[in-house]
Scaffold this active site. Sequence first.
Site, PDB file in Angstrom:
ATOM      1  CB  THR A  40      -0.924   0.030   1.234  1.00  0.00           C
ATOM      2  OG1 THR A  40      -0.128   0.064   2.424  1.00  0.00           O
ATOM      3  CG2 THR A  40      -1.836  -1.185   1.276  1.00  0.00           C
ATOM      4  CG  ASP A  41      -1.321   4.784  -1.291  1.00  0.00           C
ATOM      5  OD1 ASP A  41      -1.935   4.526  -0.226  1.00  0.00           O
ATOM      6  OD2 ASP A  41      -1.899   5.199  -2.310  1.00  0.00           O
ATOM      7  CE1 TYR A  42       4.960   6.725   3.514  1.00  0.00           C
ATOM      8  CE2 TYR A  42       4.902   7.722   1.334  1.00  0.00           C
ATOM      9  CZ  TYR A  42       5.611   7.169   2.375  1.00  0.00           C
ATOM     10  OH  TYR A  42       6.966   7.031   2.292  1.00  0.00           O
TER      11      TYR A  42
END
Length: 166
Positions: A40-42
């Site tokens: 995942t991203d932030y």
Amino acid sequence: MSQEVNQSPQLPPTGAIQNLPLLAFENWFDYPVRAQPHHTDYAGMVWHGSYLTWMEEARVECLRSIGIEFADLVALGCDLPVVELSIRYHRPIQMGVSAVVKTRMMDVSGVRINWDYRIQSADGQEVYVTAQVTLVAVDREKGKIMRQLPPTMEEALARLAAIRGA
């Protein structure tokens, strides 16, 4: 000092794969995944490149399920690089969510193998990603496109069509 040439017996091409109808590839191979933090991203949503990794894993596992180990292809001097990719992101997957990567071989044209993908929720209610990928058989030593698929691969792909079409 003489060089030993390792010549494993080769079966003649069967031609079976070229004669398979598109309907032979109706059924999907399912590969379950779960969105882990490193996917995942932030914002906690699956990063777009993670979907590509999952599709590659699903394709490799689909081939393995019919007896084609990618390491064996490499040992035969064959590689299957992606030469075309079309992907549509319908909705993101959040961290912790389980999904299913569905893949199927759509058709084979010479040494081009076209695959279809659908990444969906485990219950099949949500579609996250749809994609099409084209692979081409390449001679690893020469770095050139092969004229035909290795016979063992051609036979295994014909088996895949028979299994998935049943």
